[in-house]
Design an enzyme around this catalytic site. Structure first.
Site, short mmCIF file in Angstrom:
data_model
loop_
_atom_site.label_atom_id
_atom_site.label_comp_id
_atom_site.label_asym_id
_atom_site.label_seq_id
_atom_site.Cartn_x
_atom_site.Cartn_y
_atom_site.Cartn_z
N ASP A 205 0.78 -1.25 0.00
CA ASP A 205 0.00 0.00 0.00
C ASP A 205 0.81 1.30 0.00
OD1 ASP A 205 -1.85 -2.01 0.25
OD2 ASP A 205 -3.15 -0.90 1.57
N GLU B 185 -2.99 -7.75 13.12
CA GLU B 185 -2.61 -7.52 11.72
C GLU B 185 -1.15 -7.07 11.59
OE1 GLU B 185 -4.93 -4.41 10.02
OE2 GLU B 185 -4.45 -4.94 7.96
#
Ligand code: NAG
Ligand code: NAG
Length: 820
Positions: free
Chosen positions: A559, A790
């Protein structure tokens, strides 16, 4: 993390619109060239022009239809391979990862079963789908074998729910199963607390259900029939004390309703609740409570009914136990019902078998891990297995050749998911990592998952990266993120898993996969090629650089990891180049095993792992590191835009816009982090490389990548370290510790420590330290917070982002087992 699963605020909507604009512009360009061609043709005669236009039209139509047609090769999974006939043991499963507890079959429109609950006190909420906003202290599968048995604990503010299931093979439709749900008070919870458990059965567009009532209000059983289940019977037993004796005083309610679909089940139940009931045990205090009453329809729902739902509500005081049995009509001779002591014995037998198999597979006891850490590892694996889902639906695909997104043909996917709460669906870039772990537990299961993914391939050779199949999956994704763009890649991590599976994969299986693997490789090689031979470039970077500190590269999976400040066609992306080297190597090996031409892939692999060429294209002397190359400025920042108010109006809120303080020019990108490590991570760097020392030094340097919790994603001395990308976009891959990349780092260090070379001892030392740091921190965070996360803070080690995240963070099991 996989591209579009980032925070999805207004920011994201704007990005999506930006992308749409860019595509519009690209279409305009092509239209312009078409008009020129037509003018030339006119000069040659009308007849030719008509023929040309027709041909062009046909060409466009053909290309457009390829973008949304399945790949023409025979499917990697033969038809029926996942059905009850060919794979009865895996037919039923906990394949609904997005609910706290539920089961379905591997069929497109499966009958589903599930659990909801409600604590009968002020302010308590109905629980059903896994939501981070529920704020549960912890939940997840502690034991799950991926096939026939699982045990989960759910800790919900004073209530401990244990959900267990066990399957029993037999008959022609996937056999029987039983559930046991045990509810106990814990912590501040009270024995006298009143709790409702709701067990439901629902259809999804096919099949029929029949309620069987006792005393007018107790739904004692449901019988039914469906395409793939044949006849069946589900029985809801009366609750007992948690020892299994004594039927308890309870209140019963039931609901018989139609829902527009499975994605509205919670709403259907919630809208049927009424507080007009009183719990009145003969020997205790009376209490008002909430129960399902008549269903009067959903407000504003005009959708046609699709799901018949039958729900059994039992309301009781803690502690208590409820059992449910599913019996297939095709089982001829049953040894007796699977409940009570028989169920206890079966659960114990499966638990012992799981523990034996876990130790045989991972050897953590042999390695001296104490029991709490072994239970942690079991939970990590179990929640990945218990998070597997079976999805069916039509993805929405946007290709540059279509004006609008187009539905792709119906697809099914059997896959693990990154997070049961936040990302309960398939993600391409995650899946390769998931299968590294699952391939150790059950290689056959992994082979099947890989085949499922490869069967999603389009005729162009593209696999959509986020799989949003069916109403329930779609309900979790904002509309602007549902569409998948057919020019956007994602790291082909399935090759990582395949590399591990290749040696033992049966040849017929490999033969079915091979044409698809080849097309997949060609798709990357053709569409993501870079400006120079043997270079690659991720397509689809954010087109609107002014709005971001650094335009994102969602395709890469990383990202907001810093890339060239000014996206251009001249970029060379190091990580993609390394992924391509891996892919070429695996394809060459597969081709060799099959006696297919391996030469082109071997050559590609050799060129892509040629260390001299790698250095020439990607070694940045001034950084002493490998790097991306592109049109880049080293001095960019965000500043508040000056705003002027229109007369008589309040001034608009000033936006943050990018300021470029030094003109960009073609150069290496000054970001040291995960991308710089890729030649090491995928072990393309030779053990005797003169660069290996510098790479290891950057890893071990605490001012750069080293932390007590694992390797951080971006060096502390990089200009974009922990910088926000926009006002609404906090750093993501700009410093945090991510477990998938750390696993690759451990795997590589282990490899370098194993081969002769000048840095062998250094690699061994780093390996030992890094492994200890990762395991210690993941375990500590799990013990303290109840979850795997995460990603992890590089300054405190704290878990961050979505949770539970037993996707690639569960690779900690392989780190503990030293299994690479
Ligand atoms: C990859 O693309 C390059 C450049 O177009 C081509 O020369 C090469 O043959 C391709 N490799 C394979 C294995 O298809
Ligand atoms: C780099 O980006 C700037 C700003 O967009 C542009 O003016 C310049 O032409 C680019 N340089 C190259 C070599 O692409």
């Amino acid at each position: 993390m996989a591209a579009e699963r980032r925070r999805r605020g207004a920011e994201g909507a704007r990005e999506a619109r930006g992308r749409a604009r860019e595509r519009g512009a690209a279409r305009g360009e092509r239209g312009g060239r078409g008009a020129l061609g037509l003018a030339a043709a006119l000069a040659l005669g009308l007849c030719l022009a008509a023929a040309g236009a027709l041909l062009a039209q046909w060409g466009r139509w053909r290309a457009a239809s390829r973008a949304v047609s399945p790949h023409p090769a025979a499917p990697a999974l033969p038809p029926g391979a996942t059905g009850p006939g060919a794979a009865p043991r895996r037919f039923w499963g906990s394949y609904r990862p997005h609910v706290y507890f539920g089961m379905k079959t591997r069929s497109p429109r499966s009958v589903v079963t599930g659990l909801m609950w409600l604590q009968q006190r002020e302010g308590a909420e109905l629980r059903h789908t896994c939501e981070q906003s529920d704020g549960l202290a912890r939940y997840g599968w502690l034991l799950h074998d991926g096939e026939s048995f699982g045990l989960q604990d759910i800790h919900d503010r004073g209530l401990l729910l244990r959900t267990e299931f066990v399957k029993r093979p037999g008959g022609l439709h996937g056999g029987d199963w039983s559930w046991r749900v045990t509810a106990r008070p814990e912590g501040a919870g009270s024995r006298a607390a009143l709790v409702s458990l709701f067990f439901y059965v629902a259809t999804d567009g096919q099949g029929a259900l029949q309620p069987h009532l006792e005393d007018g209000t107790r739904l004692a059983a449901v019988t039914g029939t469906s395409e793939e289940l044949g006849d069946f019977r589900i029985t809801f037993l009366r609750p007992t004390a948690d020892s299994g004796e004594d039927v308890q005083y309870s209140s019963y309610h039931y609901l018989d309703a139609w829902s527009p679909g499975l994605h509205r089940l919670t709403d259907v139940v919630r809208s049927s609740l009424s507080n007009r009931f009183v719990f009145a045990p003969p020997d205790g205090p009376r209490q008002r409570f909430v129960a399902v009453d008549a269903f009067r329809g959903l407000p504003g729902a005009a959708e046609a009914p699709r799901s018949h739902v039958l729900l059994h509500q039992v309301t009781l005081r803690l502690p208590a136990r409820v059992e449910v049995t599913f019996e297939s009509g095709s089982v001829r001779e049953r040894r007796g019902a699977l409940l009570g002591p028989a169920l206890t014995a079966e659960l114990a037998r499966h638990q012992a078998a799981f523990e034996r198999r876990f130790e045989e597979t991972f050897g953590l006891e042999r390695k001296g891990f104490p029991a709490p850490q072994r239970r942690f590892a079991q939970a990590a694996l179990s929640n990945m297995l218990g998070g597997m889902g079976y999805f069916h639906g039509r993805p929405l695909v946007q290709s540059p050749l279509h004006e609008q997104p187009v539905p792709y043909p119906e697809s099914s996917l059997f896959t693990a998911v990154p997070s049961r709460s936040f990302f309960p669906r398939g993600f391409l870039w995650d899946e390769g990592f998931h299968q590294l772990l699952l391939a150790r537990w059950d290689p056959e299961l992994s082979r099947e998952v890989l085949a499922h993914w490869l069967d999603l391939m389009t005729a162009e050779g593209w696999i959509p990266r986020e799989q949003i199949l069916g109403d329930e999956a779609r309900a979790k994704v904002p509309p602007e993120f549902v569409v998948q763009h057919s020019e956007t890649a994602n790291p082909p991590t399935l090759f990582l898993a395949l590399q591990r599976l290749l040696g033992a994969a049966p040849l017929p299986y490999l033969r079915r996969l091979f044409p698809r693997l080849r097309s997949w490789y060609e798709w990357y090689n053709g569409t993501q090629a870079g400006p120079l031979p043997h270079t690659f470039r991720w397509r689809g970077r954010d087109p609107d650089p002014e709005r971001f500190l650094n335009p994102k590269t969602l395709a890469s999976g990383l990202d907001d990891y810093p890339r060239a400040s000014h996206p251009s066609a001249d970029e060379r992306h190091l990580d993609l180049r390394c992924w391509m080297a891996l892919a070429a190597g695996v394809l060459a090996e597969a081709a060799e095993r099959l006696g297919e031409p391996a030469e082109p892939y071997r050559r590609a692999q050799e060129a892509l792992s040629d260390n001299a060429l790698l250095e020439q294209l990607h070694w940045a002397e001034e950084l002493s590191a490998f790097a991306d190359f592109g049109n880049h400025s080293r001095a960019v920042g965000l500043r508040r835009e000056a705003v002027r108010a229109a007369p008589g109006r309040p001034p608009p809120a000033p936006r943050l816009v990018r300021e470029v303080r030094e003109a960009p020019r073609p150069r290496f990108v000054d970001a040291l982090g995960y991308v710089s490590l890729f030649p090491l991570l995928l072990q393309l760097l030779r053990p005797d490389s003169p660069r290996l020392g510098a790479v290891l030094a950057a890893m071990r340097d605490e001012r750069r990548l080293w932390t007590p919790f694992g390797l951080r994603s971006l060096s502390r001395d990089s200009p974009l370290y922990m910088q926000r990308n926009t006002e609404h976009d906090p750093p993501y891959w700009r410093g945090s510790v991510w477990i998938n990349i750390n696993y690759l780092a451990l795997r590589a260090l282990h490899g370098y420590a194993d081969q002769p070379g000048p840095h062998r001892e250094r690699a061994a030392q780093l390996y030992g330290e890094l492994r200890r740091n990762l395991i210690d921190n993941l375990y500590r965070q799990y013990a303290e917070s109840g979850y795997l996360w995460e990603h992890y803070s590089d300054s405190t080690g704290r878990g961050q982002g979505s949770h539970p995240f037993t996707g690639w963070s569960a690779l900690v099991v392989l780190m503990m087992a030293e299994d690479y």
